[in-house]
Design an enzyme around this catalytic site. Structure first.
Site, PDB file in Angstrom:
ATOM      1  N   MET A   1       0.832  -1.196   0.000  1.00 49.58           N
ATOM      2  CA  MET A   1       0.000   0.000   0.000  1.00 49.58           C
ATOM      3  C   MET A   1       0.871   1.253   0.000  1.00 49.58           C
ATOM      4  O   MET A   1       1.982   1.248   0.533  1.00 49.58           O
ATOM      5  CB  MET A   1      -0.916   0.008   1.221  1.00 49.58           C
ATOM      6  CG  MET A   1      -1.918  -1.136   1.239  1.00 49.58           C
ATOM      7  SD  MET A   1      -3.097  -1.024  -0.107  1.00 49.58           S
ATOM      8  CE  MET A   1      -4.096  -2.474   0.214  1.00 49.58           C
ATOM      9  N   CYS A   2       0.366   2.309  -0.559  1.00 50.92           N
ATOM     10  CA  CYS A   2       1.101   3.559  -0.695  1.00 50.92           C
ATOM     11  C   CYS A   2       0.969   4.408   0.571  1.00 50.92           C
ATOM     12  O   CYS A   2       0.203   4.100   1.480  1.00 50.92           O
ATOM     13  CB  CYS A   2       0.568   4.341  -1.892  1.00 50.92           C
ATOM     14  SG  CYS A   2       0.434   3.358  -3.403  1.00 50.92           S
ATOM     15  N   ARG A   3       1.738   5.498   0.611  1.00 52.36           N
ATOM     16  CA  ARG A   3       1.640   6.512   1.667  1.00 52.36           C
ATOM     17  C   ARG A   3       1.502   7.862   0.974  1.00 52.36           C
ATOM     18  O   ARG A   3       2.147   8.111  -0.050  1.00 52.36           O
ATOM     19  CB  ARG A   3       2.879   6.530   2.550  1.00 52.36           C
ATOM     20  CG  ARG A   3       3.235   5.205   3.238  1.00 52.36           C
ATOM     21  CD  ARG A   3       2.362   4.921   4.451  1.00 52.36           C
ATOM     22  NE  ARG A   3       1.104   4.278   4.079  1.00 52.36           N
ATOM     23  CZ  ARG A   3       0.150   3.950   4.949  1.00 52.36           C
ATOM     24  NH1 ARG A   3       0.286   4.243   6.223  1.00 52.36           N
ATOM     25  NH2 ARG A   3      -0.947   3.359   4.536  1.00 52.36           N
TER      26      ARG A   3
END
Length: 273
Positions: A1-3
């Protein structure tokens, strides 16, 4: 997952939030604390508003921590509203066109999460994108597809309704294909005047999302210096930049956030047909 993080308020240099805090976004690209993956090295991007209504973009496939130009740009660019994103691919190619934020006209959009069963529903999702919008789609991510589908669902006129309608449409396609994987997301969008964000999932396990408001005075010893009395700025982000619990408010699951003029409103959101 991205930030990711989104800032709206008095103009500040980007490095104040991207590099200076103890848990800065650049550090999160290597050591994310509230994500299913700790490394977000599949590219990064900046989007910011300046003198023009159309926002600027800087995106690359290099990991954010290794781009020699990023720190210099972040020190020099001051903006009243900007997006920053570090990417962890969920299966699509690592390319500049797949890096967030995405831009259409004076709108920016970025996303963290995944549409469950994307390879199974991709053709159907893309088939729902309005023809006049689809020609601007450049990459292959589910994130960009969601953005253009939301634009066709009225994002520019009714952001909350557009998010709810788009989620409902995608859920319908997932059910039709028998997809059992969850649909989880946080996302941010802006027209340069207001900041919108959403946290939602089909299984009640949404990616993390927080917000804070106040006057950002910089950082000291890795801690964000925030004057809560001067509520002229808002920060929405995947995870806190420091350990001060007084700085951060978690966005509830199934919520829509609006920030304008340093004020924040959070309201429940449910998919609608």
């Amino acid at each position: 997952m991205c930030r990711w993080l989104a800032y709206a308020g008095v103009p500040i240099s980007m490095d104040t939030l991207l590099f200076q805090p103890r848990n800065s976004l650049i550090r999160q690209s290597l050591h994310a604390q509230r994500s299913v993956v700790s490394i977000n090295g599949d590219g990064f991007g900046l989007g910011w508003y300046g003198d023009l209504s159309r926002p600027g973009l800087y995106r690359d496939t290099m990991p954010a921590w290794s781009d020699a130009n990023l720190r210099s740009l972040a020190e020099q660019i001051r903006s009243p509203l900007y997006f920053a994103h570090v990417r962890a691919s969920t299966g699509t190619a690592t390319s500049r066109l797949n890096c967030h934020p995405f831009r259409y006209g004076d709108w920016l959009f970025m996303h963290n999460g995944q549409i469950g069963g994307w390879p199974q529903v991709r053709q159907d999702v893309e088939g729902l994108i309005r023809r006049d919008l689809y020609r601007f789609r450049e990459g292959s991510t589910d994130s960009e597809a969601f953005f253009f589908l939301a634009l066709g669902n009225g994002l520019m006129e009714d952001p909350a309704g557009a998010f709810a309608r788009t989620i409902a449409q995608i859920l319908g396609l997932m059910r039709a294909e028998g997809v059992e994987e969850p649909f989880r997301m946080t996302a941010a969008a802006s027209d340069g005047q207001r900041l919108y964000a959403v946290r939602w999932s089909s299984d009640k396990h949404s990616p993390s999302l927080y917000w804070t408001q106040g006057h950002v005075e910089g950082c000291q010893d890795g801690k964000l210096c925030l004057d809560g009395g001067g509520r002229d700025s808002v920060l929405v982000l995947s995870e806190p930049l420091d350990e001060d619990p007084g700085h951060w408010t978690e966005v509830p699951d199934a919520s829509f956030l609006v920030a304008e003029g340093g004020q924040v409103r959070v309201e429940p959101m449910a998919p609608v047909t």
